[in-house]
Scaffold this motif. Structure first.
Motif, PDB file in Angstrom:
ATOM      1  N   ALA A   1      -2.508 -11.952 -63.959  1.00 40.98           N
ATOM      2  CA  ALA A   1      -2.987 -13.154 -63.268  1.00 40.98           C
ATOM      3  C   ALA A   1      -2.669 -13.074 -61.784  1.00 40.98           C
ATOM      4  N   LEU A   2      -1.488 -12.565 -61.483  1.00 40.35           N
ATOM      5  CA  LEU A   2      -1.067 -12.396 -60.099  1.00 40.35           C
ATOM      6  C   LEU A   2      -1.991 -11.433 -59.353  1.00 40.35           C
ATOM      7  N   ALA A   3      -2.298 -10.293 -59.956  1.00 44.41           N
ATOM      8  CA  ALA A   3      -3.165  -9.294 -59.326  1.00 44.41           C
ATOM      9  C   ALA A   3      -4.569  -9.857 -59.095  1.00 44.41           C
ATOM     10  N   LEU A   4      -5.096 -10.605 -60.056  1.00 45.51           N
ATOM     11  CA  LEU A   4      -6.445 -11.167 -59.924  1.00 45.51           C
ATOM     12  C   LEU A   4      -6.502 -12.247 -58.843  1.00 45.51           C
TER      13      LEU A   4
ATOM     14  N   ALA B   1      -6.408 -10.451 -55.509  1.00 47.45           N
ATOM     15  CA  ALA B   1      -7.689  -9.797 -55.216  1.00 47.45           C
ATOM     16  C   ALA B   1      -8.720 -10.807 -54.728  1.00 47.45           C
ATOM     17  N   PHE B   2      -8.815 -11.938 -55.419  1.00 47.17           N
ATOM     18  CA  PHE B   2      -9.789 -12.952 -55.038  1.00 47.17           C
ATOM     19  C   PHE B   2      -9.546 -13.441 -53.617  1.00 47.17           C
ATOM     20  N   LEU B   3      -8.300 -13.771 -53.315  1.00 50.63           N
ATOM     21  CA  LEU B   3      -7.996 -14.355 -52.014  1.00 50.63           C
ATOM     22  C   LEU B   3      -8.216 -13.356 -50.882  1.00 50.63           C
TER      23      LEU B   3
ATOM     24  N   LEU C   1      -6.518  -0.812 -51.367  1.00 47.34           N
ATOM     25  CA  LEU C   1      -5.157  -1.161 -51.790  1.00 47.34           C
ATOM     26  C   LEU C   1      -5.149  -1.838 -53.163  1.00 47.34           C
ATOM     27  N   LEU C   2      -6.170  -2.628 -53.439  1.00 47.07           N
ATOM     28  CA  LEU C   2      -6.208  -3.336 -54.717  1.00 47.07           C
ATOM     29  C   LEU C   2      -6.137  -2.365 -55.891  1.00 47.07           C
ATOM     30  N   PHE C   3      -6.985  -1.339 -55.869  1.00 43.21           N
ATOM     31  CA  PHE C   3      -7.066  -0.431 -57.012  1.00 43.21           C
ATOM     32  C   PHE C   3      -6.041   0.702 -56.957  1.00 43.21           C
TER      33      PHE C   3
ATOM     34  N   GLY D   1      -0.085 -23.696 -56.881  1.00 48.08           N
ATOM     35  CA  GLY D   1      -1.353 -24.159 -57.447  1.00 48.08           C
ATOM     36  C   GLY D   1      -2.262 -24.753 -56.386  1.00 48.08           C
ATOM     37  N   ALA D   2      -1.688 -25.580 -55.496  1.00 45.31           N
ATOM     38  CA  ALA D   2      -2.494 -26.219 -54.450  1.00 45.31           C
ATOM     39  C   ALA D   2      -3.048 -25.182 -53.477  1.00 45.31           C
ATOM     40  N   MET D   3      -2.244 -24.164 -53.125  1.00 40.73           N
ATOM     41  CA  MET D   3      -2.713 -23.143 -52.190  1.00 40.73           C
ATOM     42  C   MET D   3      -3.843 -22.316 -52.794  1.00 40.73           C
ATOM     43  N   PHE D   4      -3.701 -21.951 -54.072  1.00 41.76           N
ATOM     44  CA  PHE D   4      -4.762 -21.166 -54.695  1.00 41.76           C
ATOM     45  C   PHE D   4      -6.046 -21.989 -54.794  1.00 41.76           C
ATOM     46  N   LEU D   5      -5.929 -23.264 -55.134  1.00 36.74           N
ATOM     47  CA  LEU D   5      -7.107 -24.117 -55.253  1.00 36.74           C
ATOM     48  C   LEU D   5      -7.797 -24.320 -53.912  1.00 36.74           C
TER      49      LEU D   5
END
Length: 481
Positions: free
Chosen positions: A242-245, A248-250, A49-51, A165-169
Motif C-alpha cells: 500500500a505504501l509503494a502504491l 507511486a501515485f503521488l 526509481l519506482l521499479f 489520510g488527509a494528505m493522501f486524499l
C-alpha cells in the motif's frame, strides 16, 4: 479460566501502519523540489526509481521486518542481529538518530510556514519574521511536541491516521481536479514533449538524485511497530505494498499535475518552500474557488507535519534507546520514564536541533534556510537508508541462520545482486548530495553552503564517537566507587 486482570493488548491495523509510514516517506510537497531541480524529466526519474528502487526497497524492508519481528529497535536490530556486531548496531542507531534531526528541524520549519499561510494567506513570511525569530519558533515547536508526545496517549496513531489520510486524499484531489480543469479548458504551463521528459545526465542531475531518495525512503520506520500488528505475517506485506502504491501515485501523477500550472523552465525561486500553496491557489482560481483550496491545503499540511513530528521524535528515539549494546551507550541516555519514553534521548535531540538551527541562522533568508535544510536531508538520509541494504545483504549471505515468513527474491544470487545495487546507488547519491544545489559553483553562497554541509555532517560524526567515550568514563567511575 481467562485472566480478566490481564490488560487487553492494543493492536495497530495495517492501513494505519501504511499511513504512518506514508507520513514519513513522502508528502505533496516532496514532489516540488525534484520538479524544480530536474523539471519534467523527473517523471522519468520517478518511474525508474519506482521499479528499480522503491518497490524492491519496500519488499526488502518487509523481509527484514518479518525476520526480526520480535525486535523493537527497527533498523538497529536488523544490523546488530544480521551482522552479529554490537558495534555495527550502535553505529546504525547513531546514524538513524542523527539523520532524523535535520529532518525534524525541516519539518518544524514547514509547520511555521503552514501556519504563516493560514494566517497571512500569502508568501510574505520573510517580511513579517526575521531568520532569528523563524529559528526560535521552529525550536519552540520541537519542544512543545516532545512534551505533547509524552502526555497524550496514542498521539502517534491518531495524528498518523488524520494527517496521513488527509494528505493522501488532498493529493489525489489535486490530481483529479487538475484533470477536471484540463477538460474545461485550462492552459498547460509546461510544453509536453520528449525533449522535456528526457533527463540531462549532468553533475547537477546526479547530485539532486539524493533528494529523490530522501523523498521516497523511510519504509524501515515501520519496523518498530510490527510487534503491534495482530497478524504481522499477512498484514505487514499489505502495508508495504500500500505504501509503494501511494508513493507511486503521488510522485508520478502529482508531478504531471504540477506541470499544468508551472512552467518547468521558469520556476519561482521560493518554489520548494511555497510551491504547494501556489499550486492549490492556482487550482482554486482555475476552478472558480478562489483561495479556499489553498487554505484547506494549509490546514492539511499543518496536520501532516505535526504527524511527521510525532513519528520522527518517537521512532528515532526508540531506535536509539531500545536495542543498542550497553557498552556503547551512557545509561542516562537510554533510561526511560514511567511511560516507557526515553526522555533524555528526546532532550538530546532537542539540543542538537538547536545547534543546527543556530548554524542555519548564518544564511541570509528564511527561504535559503528552508532550502539548505532540505538539501542537508538529501545527504544524511540516504546514508542511513544504505544501511537497510547492508542488513539485507547480511541476512541473505547467511540465510540459513535467519527465517522469515516472507522472502524477497528466493534466488540467493539474485537477492544479493539487488541488495548490492540498491546499496551502491544510495551511497553514491548521498555522497554527491554534498554539492550545494541552490547556488552556482565558485560563488560565496556555494562555498558557504558546502562548508555548512561538511561542518554539520562532521559534527554528527564526532558526536557518534563521543557517546561511547562517555559510556567508558561512566563505567570507569562505577568501577572506582
Amino acid at each position: 479460566m481467562e485472566n480478566t486482570l490481564q490488560p487487553k493488548k492494543h493492536y495497530m491495523s495495517w492501513p494505519v501502519l501504511a499511513l504512518l509510514d506514508f507520513v514519513t516517506i513522502i508528502s505533496f510537497e516532496n514532489i516540488f523540489y525534484p520538479f524544480q531541480n530536474q523539471g519534467l524529466s523527473v517523471v522519468i526519474s520517478w518511474l525508474f526509481l519506482l521499479f528499480s528502487y522503491v518497490i524492491p526497497y519496500a519488499l526488502i524492508a518487509t523481509q527484514l521486518g518479518l525476520t526480526f519481528d520480535n525486535q523493537s529497535g527497527g533498523l538497529a536490530s536488523w544490523i546488530r542481529r544480521g551482522t552479529h556486531s554490537d558495534l555495527f548496531g550502535y553505529i546504525t542507531s547513531w546514524m538513524y538518530w542523527t539523520q532524523t534531526i535535520p529532518y525534524l528541524v525541516d519539518v518544524s520549519n514547514s509547520v511555521v510556514v503552514s501556519i504563516s499561510w493560514i494566517i497571512l494567506g500569502n508568501n510574505t513570511l520573510n517580511k513579517h519574521m526575521s531568520t532569528t525569530t523563524f529559528g526560535l519558533m521552529t525550536f519552540i515547536i520541537i519542544l512543545l511536541f516532545i512534551l505533547f508526545e509524552n502526555k497524550v496517549k496514542n498521539s502517534l496513531e491518531i495524528l498518523s491516521f488524520i494527517g496521513g489520510g488527509a494528505m493522501f486524499l488532498i493529493s489525489m484531489l489535486f490530481v483529479f481536479m487538475t484533470g477536471w480543469a484540463l477538460l474545461h479548458g485550462a492552459h498547460i504551463a509546461t510544453h509536453f514533449s520528449w525533449g522535456a521528459f528526457k533527463p540531462s545526465f549532468s553533475l547537477h542531475y546526479f547530485s539532486t538524485t539524493g533528494l529523490l531518495i530522501f523523498a521516497m525512503s523511510g519504509a524501515e520506520l515501520a519496523a518498530p511497530y510490527i510487534i503491534r500488528l495482530r497478524n504481522p505475517k499477512s498484514e505487514f506485506p499489505k502495508a508495504m505494498w500500500a505504501l509503494a502504491l501511494m508513493t507511486a501515485f503521488l510522485t508520478i501523477f502529482g508531478t504531471l499535475a504540477l506541470a499544468v500550472f508551472f512552467n518547468a523552465n521558469h520556476i519561482p525561486h521560493d518554489f520548494k518552500m511555497n510551491g504547494p500553496y501556489y499550486a492549490f491557489r492556482l487550482l482554486g482560481e482555475q476552478c472558480g474557488l478562489g483561495k479556499s483550496l489553498m487554505y484547506v491545503f494549509a490546514v492539511v499540511q499543518l496536520l501532516f507535519m505535526l504527524a511527521q513530528l510525532a513519528i520522527l521524535i518517537d521512532a528515532a528515539a526508540r531506535v536509539f534507546a531500545s536495542d543498542t549494546a550497553n557498552k556503547y551507550m551512557p545509561t542516562w541516555l537510554t533510561k526511560k520514564n514511567k511511560n516507557g519514553k526515553p526522555v533524555n534521548s528526546y532532550i538530546l535531540t532537542a539540543g542538537i536541533s538547536l545547534l543546527i538551527l543556530l548554524l542555519s541562522g548564518t544564511l541570509p533568508s528564511i527561504n535559503s534556510i528552508y532550502n539548505w535544510l532540505l538539501n542537508l536531508n538529501g545527504i544524511v538520509s540516504p546514508y542511513k537508508t544504505a544501511l537497510v541494504f547492508v542488513a539485507f545483504l547480511a541476512i541473505r549471505w547467511h540465510e540459513k541462520e535467519f527465517h522469515s515468513d516472507y522472502v524477497y527474491i528466493k534466488n540467493r544470487t539474485g537477492a544479493l545482486a539487488m541488495g548490492l545495487w540498491c546499496f551502491i546507488f544510495t551511497f553514491v547519491c548521498a555522497t554527491l548530495g554534498f554539492i550545494p544545489q541552490d547556488a552556482n559553483p565558485g560563488t560565496a553562497a556555494f562555498n558557504h553552503q558546502l562548508i555548512m554541509n561538511f561542518v554539520t555532517v562532521g559534527f554528527l560524526i564526532v558526536l557518534g564517537f563521543l557517546l561511547p567515550l562517555l559510556r567508558k568514563l561512566e563505567l570507569r567511575r562505577k568501577a572506582t566507587n
